[in-house]
Motif scaffolding. Sequence first.
Motif, PDB file in Angstrom:
ATOM      1  N   ARG A 145       0.795  -1.354  -0.386  1.00 33.10           N
ATOM      2  CA  ARG A 145      -0.121  -0.076  -0.168  1.00 33.10           C
ATOM      3  C   ARG A 145       0.958   1.228   0.043  1.00 33.10           C
ATOM      4  O   ARG A 145       0.749   2.251  -0.705  1.00 33.10           O
ATOM      5  CB  ARG A 145      -0.764   0.067   1.324  1.00 33.10           C
ATOM      6  N   GLU A 146       1.819   1.208   0.603  1.00 27.76           N
ATOM      7  CA  GLU A 146       2.916   2.408   0.739  1.00 27.76           C
ATOM      8  C   GLU A 146       3.563   2.627  -0.509  1.00 27.76           C
ATOM      9  O   GLU A 146       3.666   3.919  -1.002  1.00 27.76           O
ATOM     10  CB  GLU A 146       3.852   2.314   1.988  1.00 27.76           C
ATOM     11  N   GLU A 147       3.788   1.293  -0.976  1.00 23.28           N
ATOM     12  CA  GLU A 147       4.580   1.377  -2.252  1.00 23.28           C
ATOM     13  C   GLU A 147       3.512   2.081  -3.409  1.00 23.28           C
ATOM     14  O   GLU A 147       4.045   2.842  -4.211  1.00 23.28           O
ATOM     15  CB  GLU A 147       4.990   0.085  -2.748  1.00 23.28           C
ATOM     16  N   ALA A 148       2.216   1.433  -3.321  1.00 23.47           N
ATOM     17  CA  ALA A 148       1.541   1.992  -4.478  1.00 23.47           C
ATOM     18  C   ALA A 148       1.011   3.265  -4.238  1.00 23.47           C
ATOM     19  O   ALA A 148       0.827   4.259  -5.293  1.00 23.47           O
ATOM     20  CB  ALA A 148       0.106   1.132  -4.108  1.00 23.47           C
ATOM     21  N   ASP A 149       0.829   3.621  -2.861  1.00 26.25           N
ATOM     22  CA  ASP A 149       0.646   5.160  -2.532  1.00 26.25           C
ATOM     23  C   ASP A 149       1.872   6.094  -3.101  1.00 26.25           C
ATOM     24  O   ASP A 149       1.675   7.009  -3.798  1.00 26.25           O
ATOM     25  CB  ASP A 149       0.650   5.429  -0.942  1.00 26.25           C
ATOM     26  N   SER A 150       3.039   5.509  -2.928  1.00 30.77           N
ATOM     27  CA  SER A 150       4.303   6.374  -3.408  1.00 30.77           C
ATOM     28  C   SER A 150       4.271   6.229  -4.976  1.00 30.77           C
ATOM     29  O   SER A 150       4.481   7.393  -5.449  1.00 30.77           O
ATOM     30  CB  SER A 150       5.573   5.503  -2.924  1.00 30.77           C
ATOM     31  N   LYS A 151       3.755   5.258  -5.593  1.00 28.47           N
ATOM     32  CA  LYS A 151       3.759   5.044  -7.006  1.00 28.47           C
ATOM     33  C   LYS A 151       2.926   5.899  -7.580  1.00 28.47           C
ATOM     34  O   LYS A 151       2.874   6.889  -8.479  1.00 28.47           O
ATOM     35  CB  LYS A 151       3.799   3.656  -7.797  1.00 28.47           C
ATOM     36  N   ALA A 152       1.451   6.226  -6.814  1.00 30.10           N
ATOM     37  CA  ALA A 152       0.406   6.935  -7.203  1.00 30.10           C
ATOM     38  C   ALA A 152       0.965   8.226  -6.896  1.00 30.10           C
ATOM     39  O   ALA A 152       0.463   9.165  -7.944  1.00 30.10           O
ATOM     40  CB  ALA A 152      -0.926   6.549  -6.306  1.00 30.10           C
ATOM     41  N   TYR A 153       1.596   8.468  -6.190  1.00 31.28           N
ATOM     42  CA  TYR A 153       2.068   9.951  -5.773  1.00 31.28           C
ATOM     43  C   TYR A 153       2.903  10.361  -6.854  1.00 31.28           C
ATOM     44  O   TYR A 153       2.888  11.401  -7.366  1.00 31.28           O
ATOM     45  CB  TYR A 153       2.622   9.978  -4.420  1.00 31.28           C
ATOM     46  N   GLN A 154       3.925   9.540  -7.387  1.00 35.39           N
ATOM     47  CA  GLN A 154       4.807   9.938  -8.363  1.00 35.39           C
ATOM     48  C   GLN A 154       3.979   9.939  -9.778  1.00 35.39           C
ATOM     49  O   GLN A 154       4.357  10.977 -10.347  1.00 35.39           O
ATOM     50  CB  GLN A 154       5.648   8.541  -8.405  1.00 35.39           C
ATOM     51  N   PHE A 155       3.072   8.861  -9.874  1.00 34.21           N
ATOM     52  CA  PHE A 155       2.201   9.118 -10.959  1.00 34.21           C
ATOM     53  C   PHE A 155       1.724  10.315 -11.423  1.00 34.21           C
ATOM     54  O   PHE A 155       1.378  11.049 -12.276  1.00 34.21           O
ATOM     55  CB  PHE A 155       1.524   7.913 -11.295  1.00 34.21           C
ATOM     56  N   ALA A 156       1.056  10.583 -10.050  1.00 38.45           N
ATOM     57  CA  ALA A 156       0.024  11.940 -10.075  1.00 38.45           C
ATOM     58  C   ALA A 156       0.986  13.211 -10.380  1.00 38.45           C
ATOM     59  O   ALA A 156       0.594  14.167 -11.114  1.00 38.45           O
ATOM     60  CB  ALA A 156      -0.483  12.018  -8.773  1.00 38.45           C
ATOM     61  N   ALA A 157       2.063  13.084  -9.751  1.00 42.93           N
ATOM     62  CA  ALA A 157       3.219  14.261  -9.927  1.00 42.93           C
ATOM     63  C   ALA A 157       3.719  14.396 -11.205  1.00 42.93           C
ATOM     64  O   ALA A 157       3.624  15.388 -12.060  1.00 42.93           O
ATOM     65  CB  ALA A 157       4.179  14.092  -9.027  1.00 42.93           C
TER      66      ALA A 157
END
Length: 338
Positions: A267-279
């Motif tokens: 979840r943290e990794e997904a959140d990190s990737k989502a954050y990266q993707f969103a950015a």
Amino acid sequence: MLNFKSIKFLPSEYVFKYKKGKIVKEGKGLSFIYYVPNTSVVVIPTSSADVPFIFQEITNDYQTVSVQGQITYKIADYKRVSEILDYTYDMKKKKYVTEDYKKIPQRLVNITKVLTKKSIENMPLKEAIKSSESLANLIREALIDSKEVLNLGIEIIGFSILAISPNKETARALEATAREEILKKADEAIYERRNSSIEQERIVKENELNTEIAIEEKRKQIQESQLESKRLKMEKENKMKDEELGYQTKLEEKRKEFIKLSVENAREEADSKAYQFAAMMKVFNEMDPNVIQALATINMEPEKLIAGAFQQLANKADKIGELNISPDLLQSLMKGRN
């Protein structure tokens, strides 16, 4: 010379030679010449003599018994006997002058009868007929110590009672009683033998039952031992299963923790990737599309670039009047596809 004679006596005869009433010579087996008118002799036998006897006596239960036996004696004091009894010997006729020599046996029988009477009259019949040996010993001692016997100058050598017998009628009655007693004892022996057999059979059966009981008890112990062994085995198996289940539970708990941790990490990794993707998307949204498309074609294969070009042409087909594509281009496209 007619009044002088010679005589010889046996070695078993003790001789007193009297002359004018006085002893002039004595001894065993004498031989001498004597003057008949004034010589006399006394001859006493030195050998032992047997005196058989048989007489009847009455027991204390008024039964008549016959006592049969024998006395053995010898003369010990020849001079005393010659003084008490007349043993004068007729040298001419070769025999005793009187019958006094018969008195000693009769006197011994009379003494024996008196002693026997004293003992028998105090005994019952059955005891009397069984007392031959004891009665003989008793009377022998009494004869030896008897003053009358000692005064006679004789010595008791032996005494025996051969039999003490009841009369015929009493004997038959005793035989019948004894026969009945024997038959009774025989019956008792048979009964005892039967009882013994029954007792032995009972003991055998009891032993068999005891053996069966012991076998059953042993079998029960074996079964109990087997059940106990099985119970212990099951306890061990259950314990092992419990231990294994506890281990599996702990393992599952650890696995659950691991999964939970993995999910949290994912979840943290997904959140990190989502954050990266969103950015990134924010950056792309702010960029010119043509720039993005140009960046996308960097390092792209020629075929994909041509495909993208055709896609753009297709999108603007309404604005294109005519499009010519050479065979070489198609052929190169086909080769690249293959």
